[in-house]
Design a protein around this motif. Structure first.
Motif, PDB file in Angstrom:
ATOM      1  N   VAL A 171     -29.410  -3.058 133.442  1.00 15.87           N
ATOM      2  CA  VAL A 171     -28.252  -3.484 134.244  1.00 15.87           C
ATOM      3  C   VAL A 171     -27.040  -3.724 133.348  1.00 15.87           C
ATOM      4  O   VAL A 171     -25.924  -3.284 133.646  1.00 15.87           O
ATOM      5  N   THR A 172     -27.247  -4.408 132.228  1.00 14.38           N
ATOM      6  CA  THR A 172     -26.136  -4.677 131.297  1.00 14.38           C
ATOM      7  C   THR A 172     -25.496  -3.397 130.796  1.00 14.38           C
ATOM      8  O   THR A 172     -24.271  -3.304 130.654  1.00 14.38           O
ATOM      9  N   ALA A 173     -26.319  -2.393 130.522  1.00 17.06           N
ATOM     10  CA  ALA A 173     -25.815  -1.141 129.954  1.00 17.06           C
ATOM     11  C   ALA A 173     -24.867  -0.402 130.876  1.00 17.06           C
ATOM     12  O   ALA A 173     -24.108   0.466 130.429  1.00 17.06           O
ATOM     13  N   LEU A 174     -24.865  -0.735 132.162  1.00 14.66           N
ATOM     14  CA  LEU A 174     -23.987  -0.060 133.115  1.00 14.66           C
ATOM     15  C   LEU A 174     -22.526  -0.491 132.986  1.00 14.66           C
ATOM     16  O   LEU A 174     -21.640   0.148 133.562  1.00 14.66           O
ATOM     17  N   ALA A 175     -22.269  -1.560 132.239  1.00 14.29           N
ATOM     18  CA  ALA A 175     -20.888  -2.040 132.100  1.00 14.29           C
ATOM     19  C   ALA A 175     -19.996  -0.992 131.432  1.00 14.29           C
ATOM     20  O   ALA A 175     -18.826  -0.827 131.809  1.00 14.29           O
ATOM     21  N   GLY A 176     -20.518  -0.288 130.434  1.00 15.33           N
ATOM     22  CA  GLY A 176     -19.730   0.726 129.737  1.00 15.33           C
ATOM     23  C   GLY A 176     -19.279   1.858 130.641  1.00 15.33           C
ATOM     24  O   GLY A 176     -18.076   2.154 130.734  1.00 15.33           O
ATOM     25  N   PRO A 177     -20.201   2.528 131.343  1.00 17.75           N
ATOM     26  CA  PRO A 177     -19.782   3.583 132.273  1.00 17.75           C
ATOM     27  C   PRO A 177     -18.842   3.079 133.354  1.00 17.75           C
ATOM     28  O   PRO A 177     -17.892   3.775 133.735  1.00 17.75           O
ATOM     29  N   ALA A 178     -19.088   1.866 133.857  1.00 14.56           N
ATOM     30  CA  ALA A 178     -18.212   1.310 134.895  1.00 14.56           C
ATOM     31  C   ALA A 178     -16.789   1.154 134.378  1.00 14.56           C
ATOM     32  O   ALA A 178     -15.814   1.465 135.084  1.00 14.56           O
ATOM     33  N   ALA A 179     -16.646   0.690 133.134  1.00 15.27           N
ATOM     34  CA  ALA A 179     -15.319   0.523 132.557  1.00 15.27           C
ATOM     35  C   ALA A 179     -14.614   1.867 132.401  1.00 15.27           C
ATOM     36  O   ALA A 179     -13.422   2.007 132.721  1.00 15.27           O
ATOM     37  N   SER A 180     -15.335   2.872 131.931  1.00 15.90           N
ATOM     38  CA  SER A 180     -14.727   4.190 131.726  1.00 15.90           C
ATOM     39  C   SER A 180     -14.257   4.795 133.038  1.00 15.90           C
ATOM     40  O   SER A 180     -13.164   5.367 133.133  1.00 15.90           O
ATOM     41  N   ILE A 181     -15.089   4.677 134.078  1.00 22.67           N
ATOM     42  CA  ILE A 181     -14.774   5.302 135.362  1.00 22.67           C
ATOM     43  C   ILE A 181     -13.651   4.578 136.079  1.00 22.67           C
ATOM     44  O   ILE A 181     -12.725   5.205 136.620  1.00 22.67           O
ATOM     45  N   CYS A 182     -13.699   3.245 136.079  1.00 20.68           N
ATOM     46  CA  CYS A 182     -12.748   2.475 136.895  1.00 20.68           C
ATOM     47  C   CYS A 182     -11.451   2.131 136.164  1.00 20.68           C
ATOM     48  O   CYS A 182     -10.392   2.073 136.783  1.00 20.68           O
ATOM     49  N   PHE A 183     -11.514   1.890 134.868  1.00 19.55           N
ATOM     50  CA  PHE A 183     -10.310   1.456 134.170  1.00 19.55           C
ATOM     51  C   PHE A 183      -9.391   2.622 133.804  1.00 19.55           C
ATOM     52  O   PHE A 183      -8.175   2.495 133.844  1.00 19.55           O
ATOM     53  N   ARG A 184      -9.973   3.768 133.417  1.00 16.11           N
ATOM     54  CA  ARG A 184      -9.177   4.931 133.001  1.00 16.11           C
ATOM     55  C   ARG A 184      -8.048   4.488 132.077  1.00 16.11           C
ATOM     56  O   ARG A 184      -6.863   4.812 132.279  1.00 16.11           O
ATOM     57  N   GLU A 185      -8.435   3.755 131.063  1.00 16.70           N
ATOM     58  CA  GLU A 185      -7.459   3.142 130.173  1.00 16.70           C
ATOM     59  C   GLU A 185      -6.687   4.193 129.391  1.00 16.70           C
ATOM     60  O   GLU A 185      -7.262   5.146 128.869  1.00 16.70           O
ATOM     61  N   LEU A 186      -5.379   4.036 129.324  1.00 15.10           N
ATOM     62  CA  LEU A 186      -4.542   4.945 128.556  1.00 15.10           C
ATOM     63  C   LEU A 186      -4.741   4.736 127.063  1.00 15.10           C
ATOM     64  O   LEU A 186      -5.155   3.667 126.611  1.00 15.10           O
ATOM     65  N   SER A 187      -4.434   5.749 126.286  1.00 16.13           N
ATOM     66  CA  SER A 187      -4.493   5.634 124.834  1.00 16.13           C
ATOM     67  C   SER A 187      -3.604   4.485 124.367  1.00 16.13           C
ATOM     68  O   SER A 187      -2.483   4.310 124.852  1.00 16.13           O
ATOM     69  N   SER A 188      -4.136   3.704 123.443  1.00 15.86           N
ATOM     70  CA  SER A 188      -3.330   2.619 122.867  1.00 15.86           C
ATOM     71  C   SER A 188      -2.739   3.007 121.507  1.00 15.86           C
ATOM     72  O   SER A 188      -2.218   2.152 120.794  1.00 15.86           O
ATOM     73  N   LEU A 189      -2.820   4.295 121.168  1.00 13.36           N
ATOM     74  CA  LEU A 189      -2.238   4.742 119.900  1.00 13.36           C
ATOM     75  C   LEU A 189      -0.728   4.474 119.818  1.00 13.36           C
ATOM     76  O   LEU A 189      -0.209   4.235 118.712  1.00 13.36           O
ATOM     77  N   PRO A 190       0.018   4.491 120.960  1.00 15.75           N
ATOM     78  CA  PRO A 190       1.444   4.147 120.861  1.00 15.75           C
ATOM     79  C   PRO A 190       1.696   2.678 120.551  1.00 15.75           C
ATOM     80  O   PRO A 190       2.839   2.304 120.247  1.00 15.75           O
ATOM     81  N   MET A 191       0.693   1.830 120.631  1.00 21.17           N
ATOM     82  CA  MET A 191       0.878   0.411 120.330  1.00 21.17           C
ATOM     83  C   MET A 191       1.315   0.248 118.875  1.00 21.17           C
ATOM     84  O   MET A 191       0.718   0.869 117.988  1.00 21.17           O
ATOM     85  N   PRO A 192       2.327  -0.547 118.618  1.00 21.92           N
ATOM     86  CA  PRO A 192       2.773  -0.750 117.229  1.00 21.92           C
ATOM     87  C   PRO A 192       1.634  -1.279 116.357  1.00 21.92           C
ATOM     88  O   PRO A 192       0.909  -2.183 116.752  1.00 21.92           O
ATOM     89  N   LYS A 193       1.508  -0.700 115.193  1.00 22.34           N
ATOM     90  CA  LYS A 193       0.469  -1.134 114.264  1.00 22.34           C
ATOM     91  C   LYS A 193       0.958  -2.363 113.512  1.00 22.34           C
ATOM     92  O   LYS A 193       2.083  -2.385 112.998  1.00 22.34           O
TER      93      LYS A 193
END
Length: 427
Positions: A200-222
């Motif tokens: 059950v815990t392992a499902l958190a990763g796929p859920a985040a990828s599918i639902c969040f669709r997070e944009l690349s954070s490479l433009p974030m200032p280093k």
């Protein structure tokens, strides 16, 4: 969940931003709400099923004579590890620059690590190995929790925070009940129970990828490595943080009250209420079901109402009072029906608290740019209360017997009300 908004996803923001404004998010972000709810469910169902049921049962198998002392030792080690992990992982998440975003990679690491840790935990046969593996699990567990809370701060506009906090609370409420309910079914096969929790815990990763669709954070200032960067990102908040720490103290006291009872529910039923194994499993199931149902109902009600009235403190204070009354019920009698009254009253309070608490936490953040770290530290109140509850219970039981833990838990909940009342920034 907002009554004033169309329940649909907003237009995608096409470039990375550190936070989301009301203008960025004109409509309710349903997909994010689902992702946060599912992610919360995945970690809490496994954690509570393990810490409340499977872990005490395994400890009793390993050493029934010293089980209370082993629980206290395990909780102490876990609390220390969780404290360090929350700060380091939360801060690292805030600073992560990757094409998958800031939060998603960490959630995947936590999901896979938790899977392995729980499977191994189901096979240990000594107290030392159990304490060590549970400590490792705390690291990976917080690799899920801190980035999830950071996502709530990054991606949710202020107008929807109460409702989205309710989505997170809905996952917490369902997972809390089902975790204990599922765990109780494996008292005769603890290893299999840990394996189920791991999946059950392992499902958190796929859920985040599918639902969040997070944009690349490479433009974030280093950020260049410096003493100022370390102070801002890897230590406790130290500027404009009064209300933040009051929220931290209040949350810890509420969780201490909750887990002083819930963390010892198995032993309360067997050693205080003198129930046999079959009756114990039945009452655990009933208690978990009541807490789950009240949590679900409050998740649909409390957050949207808080958004509508524009107030967060009052619901949180009412919740703490209900929790205090609920945990006091078994003090009045050792009859099993009192544990059901505890579940009904405290469960309602916990449902309200979980629905609004995260919105309150975001409102008192000292710096939104360090959201995952600061929310992770606030979550230490949650994790710390879960861990400290059994420690306090063990000490109280040793000194005064089971009867006294309910009075101590009630006092803790009422002290939390004072901390929340003292917050100035939030109405």
């Amino acid at each position: 969940m907002s009554m004033n908004s169309v329940v649909t996803d907003p237009p995608e923001i096409d470039s990375w931003k550190p936070s989301t404004t009301d203008a960025d998010q004109p409509k309710f972000p349903l997909r994010l709400a689902i992702g946060l709810g599912v992610g919360a469910f995945c970690w809490i169902v496994a954690y509570l099923g393990s810490v409340s049921i499977l872990l005490p049962a395994r400890i009793a198998e390993i050493d029934s004579v010293h089980k209370a002392a082993i629980v206290a030792l395990n909780s102490t080690v876990a609390m220390v590890v969780a404290t360090v992990a929350n700060i380091l992982i939360g801060a690292s998440s805030d600073l992560t620059r990757s094409k998958w975003g800031r939060r998603t990679p960490w959630i995947w690491v936590g999901s896979i690590g938790s899977l392995v840790s729980l499977v191994v935990l189901g096979q240990v046969r000594s107290a030392g190995a159990l304490v060590a593996v549970w400590a490792v699990y705390q690291i990976f567990l917080n690799s899920i929790i801190a980035p999830l809370l950071g996502t709530l701060s990054d991606r949710i506009a202020p107008r929807f925070r109460g409702s989205i906090a309710s989505s997170y609370a809905l996952g917490i409420g369902i997972g809390t009940g089902l975790g204990q309910l599922i765990g109780a079914q494996f008292l005769e096969n603890i290893g299999a129970g840990f394996a189920v929790m791991a999946v059950v815990t392992a499902l958190a990763g796929p859920a985040a990828s599918i639902c969040f669709r997070e944009l690349s954070s490479l433009p974030m200032p280093k950020k260049a490595f410096s003493s100022r960067m370390v102070m801002d990102n890897f230590v406790f908040a130290h500027r404009d943080a009064r209300d933040y720490y009051l929220a931290l103290v209040g949350k810890f006291l509420v969780m201490l009250a909750k887990f002083s009872v819930q963390g010892y529910i198995l032993y309360i039923l067997t050693d205080y209420m003198l129930l046999g194994k079959a009756d114990t499993a039945a009452y655990i199931a009933m208690t978990a079901t009541i807490i789950m149902v009240t949590g679900i109902v409050m998740a649909f009600v409390a957050g949207p109402i808080a958004d509508r009235i524009g107030r967060l403190k009052a619901p949180v204070i009412i919740a703490a009072v209900l929790i205090g009354v609920g945990v006091f019920m078994p003090f009045l009698s050792a009859q099993p029906k009192m544990i059901l009254l505890y579940a009904l009253i405290a469960g309602t309070g916990l449902g309200v608290f979980n629905s609004v608490d995260q919105a309150l936490n975001i409102s008192v953040l000292p710096n939104p740019e360090t959201a995952a770290k600061d929310l992770g530290i606030l979550n230490l109140a949650n994790t710390g209360g879960q861990i400290a509850g059994p420690i306090v219970s063990a000490a109280v039981i040793t000194a005064f017997g089971y009867h006294a833990i309910f009075a101590v838990a009630a006092a803790s909940a009422l002290l939390a009300c004072g901390a929340f009342l003292a917050i100035r920034r939030v109405r």
